[in-house]
Write a protein that holds these residues in place. Structure first.
Motif, PDB file in Angstrom:
ATOM      1  N   SER A  50      22.750   3.861   1.229  1.00  0.00           N
ATOM      2  CA  SER A  50      22.193   4.025   2.575  1.00  0.00           C
ATOM      3  C   SER A  50      21.427   5.339   2.695  1.00  0.00           C
ATOM      4  O   SER A  50      20.372   5.406   3.344  1.00  0.00           O
ATOM      5  CB  SER A  50      23.317   3.982   3.623  1.00  0.00           C
ATOM      6  N   GLY A  51      21.969   6.391   2.082  1.00  0.00           N
ATOM      7  CA  GLY A  51      21.260   7.674   2.084  1.00  0.00           C
ATOM      8  C   GLY A  51      19.937   7.587   1.358  1.00  0.00           C
ATOM      9  O   GLY A  51      18.912   8.111   1.828  1.00  0.00           O
ATOM     10  N   TYR A  52      19.941   6.924   0.202  1.00  0.00           N
ATOM     11  CA  TYR A  52      18.687   6.704  -0.532  1.00  0.00           C
ATOM     12  C   TYR A  52      17.674   5.977   0.356  1.00  0.00           C
ATOM     13  O   TYR A  52      16.513   6.381   0.480  1.00  0.00           O
ATOM     14  CB  TYR A  52      18.930   5.830  -1.769  1.00  0.00           C
ATOM     15  N   ARG A  53      18.129   4.861   0.929  1.00  0.00           N
ATOM     16  CA  ARG A  53      17.236   4.012   1.714  1.00  0.00           C
ATOM     17  C   ARG A  53      16.659   4.756   2.924  1.00  0.00           C
ATOM     18  O   ARG A  53      15.440   4.720   3.155  1.00  0.00           O
ATOM     19  CB  ARG A  53      17.993   2.769   2.197  1.00  0.00           C
ATOM     20  N   GLY A  67       0.805  -1.212   0.000  1.00  0.00           N
ATOM     21  CA  GLY A  67       0.000   0.000   0.000  1.00  0.00           C
ATOM     22  C   GLY A  67       0.836   1.258   0.000  1.00  0.00           C
ATOM     23  O   GLY A  67       0.290   2.363  -0.079  1.00  0.00           O
ATOM     24  N   ARG A  68       2.152   1.102   0.093  1.00  0.00           N
ATOM     25  CA  ARG A  68       3.044   2.265   0.087  1.00  0.00           C
ATOM     26  C   ARG A  68       3.615   2.472  -1.313  1.00  0.00           C
ATOM     27  O   ARG A  68       3.807   1.524  -2.057  1.00  0.00           O
ATOM     28  CB  ARG A  68       4.185   2.075   1.086  1.00  0.00           C
ATOM     29  N   PRO A  69       3.921   3.732  -1.672  1.00  0.00           N
ATOM     30  CA  PRO A  69       4.519   3.967  -2.993  1.00  0.00           C
ATOM     31  C   PRO A  69       5.923   3.373  -3.064  1.00  0.00           C
ATOM     32  O   PRO A  69       6.639   3.321  -2.060  1.00  0.00           O
ATOM     33  CB  PRO A  69       4.552   5.495  -3.102  1.00  0.00           C
ATOM     34  N   LYS A  70       6.307   2.940  -4.265  1.00  0.00           N
ATOM     35  CA  LYS A  70       7.612   2.299  -4.472  1.00  0.00           C
ATOM     36  C   LYS A  70       8.586   3.283  -5.107  1.00  0.00           C
ATOM     37  O   LYS A  70       8.250   3.946  -6.096  1.00  0.00           O
ATOM     38  CB  LYS A  70       7.472   1.072  -5.369  1.00  0.00           C
ATOM     39  N   VAL A  71       9.783   3.326  -4.547  1.00  0.00           N
ATOM     40  CA  VAL A  71      10.868   4.091  -5.157  1.00  0.00           C
ATOM     41  C   VAL A  71      12.113   3.212  -5.190  1.00  0.00           C
ATOM     42  O   VAL A  71      12.269   2.296  -4.384  1.00  0.00           O
ATOM     43  CB  VAL A  71      11.171   5.402  -4.395  1.00  0.00           C
ATOM     44  N   GLY A 110       9.220   6.785  -8.257  1.00  0.00           N
ATOM     45  CA  GLY A 110      10.399   7.625  -8.387  1.00  0.00           C
ATOM     46  C   GLY A 110      11.683   6.826  -8.338  1.00  0.00           C
ATOM     47  O   GLY A 110      11.708   5.656  -7.941  1.00  0.00           O
ATOM     48  N   LEU A 111      12.765   7.494  -8.715  1.00  0.00           N
ATOM     49  CA  LEU A 111      14.074   6.868  -8.772  1.00  0.00           C
ATOM     50  C   LEU A 111      15.156   7.867  -8.412  1.00  0.00           C
ATOM     51  O   LEU A 111      15.196   8.979  -8.952  1.00  0.00           O
ATOM     52  CB  LEU A 111      14.341   6.339 -10.197  1.00  0.00           C
ATOM     53  N   ALA A 112      16.027   7.468  -7.494  1.00  0.00           N
ATOM     54  CA  ALA A 112      17.272   8.199  -7.248  1.00  0.00           C
ATOM     55  C   ALA A 112      18.389   7.338  -7.822  1.00  0.00           C
ATOM     56  O   ALA A 112      18.482   6.153  -7.507  1.00  0.00           O
ATOM     57  CB  ALA A 112      17.480   8.418  -5.755  1.00  0.00           C
ATOM     58  N   ILE A 113      19.241   7.926  -8.654  1.00  0.00           N
ATOM     59  CA  ILE A 113      20.218   7.113  -9.377  1.00  0.00           C
ATOM     60  C   ILE A 113      21.543   7.844  -9.555  1.00  0.00           C
ATOM     61  O   ILE A 113      21.572   9.056  -9.772  1.00  0.00           O
ATOM     62  CB  ILE A 113      19.649   6.692 -10.764  1.00  0.00           C
ATOM     63  N   SER A 114      22.613   7.075  -9.452  1.00  0.00           N
ATOM     64  CA  SER A 114      23.931   7.541  -9.875  1.00  0.00           C
ATOM     65  C   SER A 114      24.181   6.929 -11.250  1.00  0.00           C
ATOM     66  O   SER A 114      24.516   5.749 -11.348  1.00  0.00           O
ATOM     67  CB  SER A 114      24.997   7.088  -8.875  1.00  0.00           C
ATOM     68  N   PRO A 115      23.985   7.696 -12.318  1.00  0.00           N
ATOM     69  CA  PRO A 115      24.065   7.120 -13.666  1.00  0.00           C
ATOM     70  C   PRO A 115      25.494   6.706 -14.023  1.00  0.00           C
ATOM     71  O   PRO A 115      26.464   7.189 -13.445  1.00  0.00           O
ATOM     72  CB  PRO A 115      23.602   8.274 -14.570  1.00  0.00           C
ATOM     73  N   ILE A 116      25.591   5.829 -15.005  1.00  0.00           N
ATOM     74  CA  ILE A 116      26.896   5.355 -15.452  1.00  0.00           C
ATOM     75  C   ILE A 116      27.678   6.463 -16.134  1.00  0.00           C
ATOM     76  O   ILE A 116      28.877   6.622 -15.921  1.00  0.00           O
ATOM     77  CB  ILE A 116      26.717   4.160 -16.407  1.00  0.00           C
ATOM     78  N   GLY A 163       8.185   6.823   4.633  1.00  0.00           N
ATOM     79  CA  GLY A 163       7.110   5.849   4.527  1.00  0.00           C
ATOM     80  C   GLY A 163       6.977   5.200   3.166  1.00  0.00           C
ATOM     81  O   GLY A 163       5.912   4.663   2.827  1.00  0.00           O
ATOM     82  N   PHE A 164       8.052   5.203   2.393  1.00  0.00           N
ATOM     83  CA  PHE A 164       8.037   4.587   1.064  1.00  0.00           C
ATOM     84  C   PHE A 164       8.636   3.183   1.122  1.00  0.00           C
ATOM     85  O   PHE A 164       9.473   2.885   1.978  1.00  0.00           O
ATOM     86  CB  PHE A 164       8.862   5.424   0.084  1.00  0.00           C
ATOM     87  N   ASP A 165       8.235   2.333   0.188  1.00  0.00           N
ATOM     88  CA  ASP A 165       8.928   1.062  -0.025  1.00  0.00           C
ATOM     89  C   ASP A 165      10.150   1.333  -0.896  1.00  0.00           C
ATOM     90  O   ASP A 165      10.026   1.932  -1.973  1.00  0.00           O
ATOM     91  CB  ASP A 165       8.015   0.052  -0.730  1.00  0.00           C
ATOM     92  N   PHE A 166      11.297   0.878  -0.436  1.00  0.00           N
ATOM     93  CA  PHE A 166      12.548   1.163  -1.136  1.00  0.00           C
ATOM     94  C   PHE A 166      13.131  -0.103  -1.745  1.00  0.00           C
ATOM     95  O   PHE A 166      13.203  -1.146  -1.089  1.00  0.00           O
ATOM     96  CB  PHE A 166      13.564   1.777  -0.174  1.00  0.00           C
ATOM     97  N   TYR A 167      13.569  -0.004  -3.006  1.00  0.00           N
ATOM     98  CA  TYR A 167      14.175  -1.126  -3.715  1.00  0.00           C
ATOM     99  C   TYR A 167      15.531  -0.706  -4.265  1.00  0.00           C
ATOM    100  O   TYR A 167      15.611   0.178  -5.120  1.00  0.00           O
ATOM    101  CB  TYR A 167      13.259  -1.596  -4.849  1.00  0.00           C
ATOM    102  N   PRO A 168      16.608  -1.333  -3.789  1.00  0.00           N
ATOM    103  CA  PRO A 168      17.948  -0.983  -4.267  1.00  0.00           C
ATOM    104  C   PRO A 168      18.292  -1.684  -5.573  1.00  0.00           C
ATOM    105  O   PRO A 168      17.741  -2.743  -5.892  1.00  0.00           O
ATOM    106  CB  PRO A 168      18.853  -1.486  -3.135  1.00  0.00           C
ATOM    107  N   GLY A 169      19.209  -1.097  -6.318  1.00  0.00           N
ATOM    108  CA  GLY A 169      19.704  -1.721  -7.542  1.00  0.00           C
ATOM    109  C   GLY A 169      21.154  -1.334  -7.775  1.00  0.00           C
ATOM    110  O   GLY A 169      21.610  -0.293  -7.293  1.00  0.00           O
ATOM    111  N   ASN A 170      21.871  -2.181  -8.496  1.00  0.00           N
ATOM    112  CA  ASN A 170      23.264  -1.911  -8.829  1.00  0.00           C
ATOM    113  C   ASN A 170      23.501  -2.327 -10.279  1.00  0.00           C
ATOM    114  O   ASN A 170      23.334  -3.498 -10.631  1.00  0.00           O
ATOM    115  CB  ASN A 170      24.209  -2.680  -7.898  1.00  0.00           C
ATOM    116  N   THR A 171      23.884  -1.378 -11.118  1.00  0.00           N
ATOM    117  CA  THR A 171      24.096  -1.676 -12.534  1.00  0.00           C
ATOM    118  C   THR A 171      25.462  -2.305 -12.795  1.00  0.00           C
ATOM    119  O   THR A 171      25.706  -2.838 -13.874  1.00  0.00           O
ATOM    120  CB  THR A 171      23.990  -0.398 -13.377  1.00  0.00           C
TER     121      THR A 171
END
Length: 328
Positions: free
Chosen positions: A50-53, A30-34, A89-95, A60-68
């Motif tokens: 860790s800062g993102y999370r 029920g929470r938004p995903k970022v 939404g997405l917070a990202i450090s682009p390549i 109160g968001f659901d957080f999903y980490p990723g690593n390219t």
């Protein structure tokens, strides 16, 4: 017995499907995903993540980490997944500024709200861009190296550069240029080689080969944490402590230990503040997702200052380490 086996089978199916659903980012809370995406596994990226999370979960968001892992195709796949699976939404450090621009723009055009870390993108669709000023960071550690040269060396001063221009050319060039601009005009300074090695194990090998080929070098400058640690270890492995010193980038517990090491190899490193960069990036995304006014960051780029860590300032090293541990 059959009933027990049936129950076990059902539980197994539930667990497998549950795992697949969770892995796909479809857990219904029920929470938004970022999402928060980085491109390496080093200390800097872990703190950024860790800062993102922390920013996402505290809101109160659901957080999903990723690593390219530096893979442009994987980055594009991630962004497509976030769009199709309804991430907000997405917070990202682009390549790369050049390589990542199209996939970021495409995802934003499809409704994904995006904040950027570690690049000075000034794009109208971004919720904000937060980064260190890589050239200025290079200048700071370059000044420390210049002071060391003036106080400790005379005659010809031979310097080797270890950077990551094939991974992130814009960042690596800015860091190296900032450093070199502070020392290149000093009397006797020569740049004898400039090579790439950004992962610690690779840097040990590359720096070791540099030392073998140029046994009379005085200084190695490394443009990131893996390169700095690997170069420092290579000097020690070659038995060149006291003859070759290292100046580098990034801050971690291991870097502080090397700066305190009696072997006296690593002299100074410029530490960024990836945790704060991560928090600020995700906070801009959260504001946008929540429909709040984020005009003060939208489409703009902001500099998060760094911290010079020096062997000559042990109190500063202790303070940095205490703060780092509190964020980990």
């Amino acid at each position: 017995m059959k009933k027990a086996l049936s129950i076990l089978l059902v539980l197994t199916i539930v667990l497998v499907l549950g795992g697949q659903i969770f892995a796909a980012g479809q857990a219904e809370t029920g929470r938004p995903k970022v999402a928060g995406v980085v491109f390496q596994e080093d200390q800097f990226m872990k703190l950024l993540q860790s800062g993102y999370r922390d920013a996402a979960e505290s809101a109160g968001f659901d957080f999903y980490p990723g690593n390219t892992n530096g893979d442009a195709a994987k980055e594009a796949e991630f962004l497509n997944t976030y769009v199709t699976q309804g991430y907000k939404g997405l917070a990202i450090s682009p390549i790369s500024e050049e390589a990542s621009l199209k996939v970021l723009t495409d995802a934003a055009n499809k409704g994904l709200l995006i904040g950027i870390s570690n690049h000075e993108f000034k794009l109208p669709f971004l919720t904000g861009a937060f980064t260190s000023d890589n050239y200025s960071l290079g200048v700071t550690v370059g000044k420390a190296a210049a002071n060391y040269i003036k106080e400790n060396l005379s005659g010809d001063v031979k310097i080797a550069i270890v950077q990551y221009k094939t991974l992130l050319p814009e960042q690596s060039f800015a860091r190296s240029s900032g450093f070199l601009d502070q020392i290149r005009d000093l009397p006797g300074v020569q740049i004898v080689t400039d090579q790439d090695a950004w992962m610690q194990d690779k840097a040990i090998t590359v720096a070791g080969d540099i030392i073998t080929a140029h046994g009379d070098i005085d200084i190695i400058f490394a443009a990131n944490e893996g390169g700095t640690i690997g170069s420092t270890m290579a000097v020690k492995n070659a038995g060149k402590a006291g003859q070759i010193v290292v100046f580098g980038f990034d801050g971690s517990e291991q870097m502080v230990q090397l700066l305190k090491d009696p072997a006296n190899i690593l002299q100074a490193a410029i530490a960024q503040d990836p945790y704060t960069i991560g928090v600020k990036t995700m906070e801009s995304v959260i504001k946008a997702v929540n429909g709040e006014d984020y005009s003060d960051t939208k489409g703009q780029s902001f500099i998060v200052p760094g911290i010079l860590l020096e062997r000559s300032n042990p109190a500063g090293l202790d303070a940095f380490l205490e703060d780092l541990k509190s964020k980990m």
